[in-house]
Design an enzyme around this catalytic site. Structure first.
Site, mmCIF file in Angstrom:
data_model
loop_
_atom_site.group_PDB
_atom_site.id
_atom_site.type_symbol
_atom_site.label_atom_id
_atom_site.label_comp_id
_atom_site.label_asym_id
_atom_site.label_seq_id
_atom_site.Cartn_x
_atom_site.Cartn_y
_atom_site.Cartn_z
ATOM 1 N N GLY A 17 65.485 -69.425 -31.739
ATOM 2 C CA GLY A 17 65.307 -70.811 -31.308
ATOM 3 C C GLY A 17 63.878 -70.991 -30.821
ATOM 4 C CB VAL A 83 74.056 -60.140 -31.013
ATOM 5 C CG1 VAL A 83 74.182 -59.139 -29.879
ATOM 6 C CG2 VAL A 83 72.822 -59.857 -31.854
ATOM 7 C CD GLU A 174 66.777 -88.760 -27.810
ATOM 8 O OE1 GLU A 174 65.652 -88.824 -27.310
ATOM 9 O OE2 GLU A 174 67.176 -87.772 -28.435
ATOM 10 C CG ASP A 305 68.261 -73.943 -23.196
ATOM 11 O OD1 ASP A 305 67.213 -74.244 -22.592
ATOM 12 O OD2 ASP A 305 68.856 -74.715 -23.978
ATOM 13 C CB ALA A 322 61.768 -77.623 -26.485
ATOM 14 C CD GLN A 323 56.333 -77.552 -23.956
ATOM 15 O OE1 GLN A 323 55.765 -76.618 -23.406
ATOM 16 N NE2 GLN A 323 56.072 -77.878 -25.204
#
Ligand code: FAD
Length: 425
Positions: A17, A83, A174, A305, A322-323
């Protein structure tokens, strides 16, 4: 696993990711063998999943083959595998295609949808964490419109045309905005014999505002945008159940729908095998120190995350966005370089680049450190940031042209049922 023997240290990264990919890219100059494992052969740009769900973008414009990302990096290997377990004593990772040993292990598995133990909702809800799930929502929406167009029973038709979104965070907001745009600009032309007013969009939120993680100004503006769009807001409302047809709320109200989308929470996609102290069970995330090292496990790190790091500035952990994932991946690459040279690691300090959400054409809200704004300029910034953050030049070009086309034509062209979604009802 079939991998070449090497005298170099082996770094195994679970998850490609935002965190895993940013780490892998930065490891290219280190004398290590890197093995990236993911259960998908592509990286998903999750912030635009909602546009796939609502026909605005094709799925392959927001996903990117992991092998293509890694192709120019020497000593990099990819394995398509899930995994299942880690054995820290033997320094081994167990997957569905075999075992692999590591010198350094990085867990970057992100999150999965959290239904908070409600099995009825889990069995019947649509979620939106992956490309196949986004496509399921798209198919279901179009299938239900086809059924509604042929349905003579008003109540049944309304249930087919009701869209209930649970959770008014950025994803829920959204999605609601995108459904409202379909109602306004697209579906009236496609389904000319349906009364489009029978399509309703309901957005449910347990808190008293929409976009709870954002500023009060952003919440206010988003509320106004959504109300102008005709979205029904149910604030201070907990959804207690959904049996595939009926939504039950904690205030006793009920509403019928065949489109129930759950965006109300996530929990860590933790992997088994580490000590019980390492995992915070309530949130399923690994507790890490300022170097992203998992507590009690010297050569095992968690980033993105799945990692829970408390700092003075972020006493309840960093936002699951994301950042932080990208920044942690980049710093960890540098720190592994320092470790290999016998040096010491640098602690993680999050550089907050802001938070944003769009509610449709010309409408978005942006919170930057020290400044909050909304409207057309915010929408422009939102588009620019998302476009530039996509992986791959091809994807940026495709998304750009899709957006221009959709904007000029008031359209969302990817309205195909390529893989029908089988509902339980
Ligand atoms: C719908 C949606 C919209 C979002 N919008 C925004 C936004 O606008 N802005 C923003 O900043 N953030 C947004 N986010 C959050 C953001 O996407 C995440 O914070 C970010 O993806 C975290 O990166 P990560 O690398 O930790 O995890 P992920 O990006 O989730 O990557 C985890 C990877 O691990 C793999 N994996 C998981 N378990 C296993 C396993 N057992 N074996 C093998 N592979 C495994 C997965 O396949 C995946 O590729 C959004 C999230 C969603 C779901």
């Amino acid at each position: 696993m079939n991998l070449p023997e090497t005298t170099r240290k082996r770094v195994v990264i679970i998850g490609a990711g935002f965190a895993g990919i940013s780490l892998a890219k930065k490891l290219r100059r280190l004398p290590v063998q890197v093995v990236v494992i993911d259960k998908h052969n592509y990286h998903t740009f999750q912030p635009l999943l909602y546009q796939v769900s609502t026909g605005g973008l094709e799925p392959d414009s927001i996903a990117y083959p992991i092998r293509k990302i890694l192709k120019k990096l020497h000593n990099f290997y990819f394995r398509l595998a899930t995994v299942n377990k880690i054995n820290p004593e033997l320094k081994e990772v167990h997957t569905d295609i075999g075992k692999i040993s590591y010198d350094y292990l990085i867990i970057a598995t992100g999150t999965r949808t959290n239904y908070f133990g409600n099995t009825e909702i889990q069995e019947n809800a649509m979620s939106m964490k992956s490309v196949p799930q986004a496509l399921n929502i798209r198919s279901l929406m179009l299938q239900n419109f086809e059924l509604a167009d042929n349905c003579q029973d008003l109540e049944e038709r309304k249930a087919l045309l009701n869209f209930c979104i649970i959770g008014a965070g950025p994803t829920g907001v959204e999605l609601a905005g995108a459904f409202a745009e379909l109602k306004k600009h697209v579906f009236p032309k496609d389904y000319r014999h349906l009364n489009i007013d029978e399509m309703e969009i309901h957005l449910f939120e347990g808190a008293d505002v929409v976009l709870p993680p954002m500023s009060a100004k952003a919440s206010e503006k988003a509320t106004k945008f959504l109300e102008n769009f005709g979205v029904h807001l149910h604030l201070n409302t907990i959804v207690k159940g959904y049996n595939g047809d009926l939504v039950k709320m904690d205030n006793g109200e009920e509403i019928r729908t065949r489109n129930f989308i759950w965006t109300a929470g996530v929990t860590g996609a933790a992997v088994e095998g580490l000590s019980s102290d390492a995992l915070i069970k309530r949130i399923n995330r690994f507790k890490v120190d300022r170097y992203n090292q998992i507590l009690g496990h010297a050569n095992i790190f968690a980033i993105g995350d799945i990692a829970y790091m408390e700092t003075e500035a972020y006493p309840k952990g960093h936002p699951q966005m994301a950042q932080p994932a990208i920044q942690q991946g980049e710093l960890l690459a540098m720190n592994l370089g320092r470790l290999l040279k016998g040096g010491s690691m640098k602690p993680f300090v999050y550089r907050n680049k802001g938070n944003m959400a769009t509610i449709g054409r010309n409408k978005a809200v942006v919170d930057l450190p020290g400044i909050e704004f909304g409207g057309f300029f915010a929408w422009f910034i939102w588009m620019f940031v998302h476009l530039m953050s996509l992986v791959g030049f091809r994807n940026r070009v495709i998304v750009f042209f899709n957006w221009v086309y959709n904007y000029i034509n008031y359209d969302k062209a990817a309205r195909l049922i390529v893989r029908p979604f089988r509902t339980r009802i």
